[in-house]
Design a protein around this motif. Structure first.
Motif, PDB file in Angstrom:
ATOM      1  N   MET A   1       0.857  -1.176   0.000  1.00  0.00           N
ATOM      2  CA  MET A   1       0.000   0.000   0.000  1.00  0.00           C
ATOM      3  C   MET A   1       0.900   1.233   0.000  1.00  0.00           C
ATOM      4  O   MET A   1       1.717   1.417   0.882  1.00  0.00           O
ATOM      5  CB  MET A   1      -0.891  -0.037   1.238  1.00  0.00           C
ATOM      6  CG  MET A   1      -1.675   1.205   1.473  1.00  0.00           C
ATOM      7  SD  MET A   1      -2.639   1.063   2.993  1.00  0.00           S
ATOM      8  CE  MET A   1      -4.169   1.670   2.405  1.00  0.00           C
ATOM      9  N   SER A   2       0.760   2.040  -0.995  1.00  0.00           N
ATOM     10  CA  SER A   2       1.570   3.255  -1.044  1.00  0.00           C
ATOM     11  C   SER A   2       0.656   4.467  -0.923  1.00  0.00           C
ATOM     12  O   SER A   2      -0.523   4.416  -1.237  1.00  0.00           O
ATOM     13  CB  SER A   2       2.370   3.306  -2.339  1.00  0.00           C
ATOM     14  OG  SER A   2       1.482   3.325  -3.436  1.00  0.00           O
ATOM     15  N   PHE A   3       1.246   5.535  -0.452  1.00  0.00           N
ATOM     16  CA  PHE A   3       0.496   6.766  -0.229  1.00  0.00           C
ATOM     17  C   PHE A   3       0.958   7.831  -1.193  1.00  0.00           C
ATOM     18  O   PHE A   3       2.120   7.882  -1.593  1.00  0.00           O
ATOM     19  CB  PHE A   3       0.706   7.260   1.209  1.00  0.00           C
ATOM     20  CG  PHE A   3       0.056   6.388   2.231  1.00  0.00           C
ATOM     21  CD1 PHE A   3      -1.283   6.550   2.541  1.00  0.00           C
ATOM     22  CD2 PHE A   3       0.772   5.406   2.880  1.00  0.00           C
ATOM     23  CE1 PHE A   3      -1.885   5.742   3.486  1.00  0.00           C
ATOM     24  CE2 PHE A   3       0.178   4.603   3.826  1.00  0.00           C
ATOM     25  CZ  PHE A   3      -1.162   4.773   4.133  1.00  0.00           C
ATOM     26  N   SER A   4       0.042   8.722  -1.510  1.00  0.00           N
ATOM     27  CA  SER A   4       0.408   9.849  -2.360  1.00  0.00           C
ATOM     28  C   SER A   4       1.137  10.895  -1.531  1.00  0.00           C
ATOM     29  O   SER A   4       1.115  10.874  -0.296  1.00  0.00           O
ATOM     30  CB  SER A   4      -0.849  10.461  -2.981  1.00  0.00           C
ATOM     31  OG  SER A   4      -1.627  11.106  -1.983  1.00  0.00           O
ATOM     32  N   LYS A   5       1.783  11.798  -2.229  1.00  0.00           N
ATOM     33  CA  LYS A   5       2.515  12.880  -1.557  1.00  0.00           C
ATOM     34  C   LYS A   5       1.558  13.725  -0.713  1.00  0.00           C
ATOM     35  O   LYS A   5       1.875  14.128   0.402  1.00  0.00           O
ATOM     36  CB  LYS A   5       3.198  13.731  -2.614  1.00  0.00           C
ATOM     37  CG  LYS A   5       4.100  14.789  -2.105  1.00  0.00           C
ATOM     38  CD  LYS A   5       4.613  15.574  -3.307  1.00  0.00           C
ATOM     39  CE  LYS A   5       5.890  16.255  -3.066  1.00  0.00           C
ATOM     40  NZ  LYS A   5       6.351  17.001  -4.239  1.00  0.00           N
ATOM     41  N   GLN A   6       0.366  13.951  -1.217  1.00  0.00           N
ATOM     42  CA  GLN A   6      -0.630  14.752  -0.498  1.00  0.00           C
ATOM     43  C   GLN A   6      -1.085  14.045   0.780  1.00  0.00           C
ATOM     44  O   GLN A   6      -1.247  14.682   1.823  1.00  0.00           O
ATOM     45  CB  GLN A   6      -1.823  15.020  -1.420  1.00  0.00           C
ATOM     46  CG  GLN A   6      -2.897  15.883  -0.792  1.00  0.00           C
ATOM     47  CD  GLN A   6      -4.083  16.091  -1.720  1.00  0.00           C
ATOM     48  OE1 GLN A   6      -4.204  15.423  -2.742  1.00  0.00           O
ATOM     49  NE2 GLN A   6      -4.957  17.009  -1.349  1.00  0.00           N
ATOM     50  N   GLN A   7      -1.289  12.730   0.730  1.00  0.00           N
ATOM     51  CA  GLN A   7      -1.691  11.978   1.916  1.00  0.00           C
ATOM     52  C   GLN A   7      -0.595  11.995   2.982  1.00  0.00           C
ATOM     53  O   GLN A   7      -0.875  12.152   4.164  1.00  0.00           O
ATOM     54  CB  GLN A   7      -2.025  10.541   1.536  1.00  0.00           C
ATOM     55  CG  GLN A   7      -3.311  10.399   0.758  1.00  0.00           C
ATOM     56  CD  GLN A   7      -3.492   8.993   0.221  1.00  0.00           C
ATOM     57  OE1 GLN A   7      -2.536   8.340  -0.201  1.00  0.00           O
ATOM     58  NE2 GLN A   7      -4.742   8.532   0.228  1.00  0.00           N
ATOM     59  N   LEU A   8       0.663  11.833   2.557  1.00  0.00           N
ATOM     60  CA  LEU A   8       1.776  11.883   3.506  1.00  0.00           C
ATOM     61  C   LEU A   8       1.896  13.262   4.145  1.00  0.00           C
ATOM     62  O   LEU A   8       2.172  13.392   5.335  1.00  0.00           O
ATOM     63  CB  LEU A   8       3.086  11.495   2.820  1.00  0.00           C
ATOM     64  CG  LEU A   8       3.240  10.013   2.476  1.00  0.00           C
ATOM     65  CD1 LEU A   8       4.510   9.793   1.676  1.00  0.00           C
ATOM     66  CD2 LEU A   8       3.246   9.175   3.727  1.00  0.00           C
ATOM     67  N   ARG A   9       1.704  14.307   3.351  1.00  0.00           N
ATOM     68  CA  ARG A   9       1.784  15.678   3.882  1.00  0.00           C
ATOM     69  C   ARG A   9       0.681  15.900   4.923  1.00  0.00           C
ATOM     70  O   ARG A   9       0.917  16.476   5.981  1.00  0.00           O
ATOM     71  CB  ARG A   9       1.653  16.687   2.734  1.00  0.00           C
ATOM     72  CG  ARG A   9       1.454  18.126   3.130  1.00  0.00           C
ATOM     73  CD  ARG A   9       2.556  18.744   3.961  1.00  0.00           C
ATOM     74  NE  ARG A   9       3.844  18.604   3.369  1.00  0.00           N
ATOM     75  CZ  ARG A   9       4.981  18.567   4.072  1.00  0.00           C
ATOM     76  NH1 ARG A   9       4.968  18.670   5.374  1.00  0.00           N
ATOM     77  NH2 ARG A   9       6.131  18.422   3.483  1.00  0.00           N
TER      78      ARG A   9
END
Length: 97
Positions: A1-9
């Protein structure tokens, strides 16, 4: 499962982590989620829930008053001695009438 840059931010902002975009891009979140998912496979059917992993309880003492009746000794520490003769601490007035 990977996260987008926006989700991590958004997650970093929610947990108050001051991370740059480069630091967020370098995070390997997949390893963490693989480990958490591996915990789901652990069989805990006969394991009783614990409040703490410590097997001993803290020693307790009897709740007994040992040094009561020390009014004069306590009042001897009063900075303003005007109330000591009546058995209380005198404090400056904090409210106007």
């Amino acid at each position: 499962m990977s996260f987008s840059k926006q989700q991590l931010r958004k997650f970093a902002d929610l947990v108050r982590i001051g991370a740059t975009d480069e630091e967020l891009a370098a995070l390997n979140t997949d390893v963490v989620f693989e480990w958490v998912n591996a915990l789901k496979d652990v069989d805990t059917t006969n394991v009783t829930p614990m409040y703490t992993p410590a097997r001993h309880s803290a020693p307790r003492r009897a709740d007994v008053v040992t040094d009561g009746n020390m009014r004069t000794a306590v009042l001897a520490n009063a900075p303003d001695k005007s109330g000591v003769s009546r058995g209380y601490f005198a404090v400056p007035k904090v409210m106007e009438e």
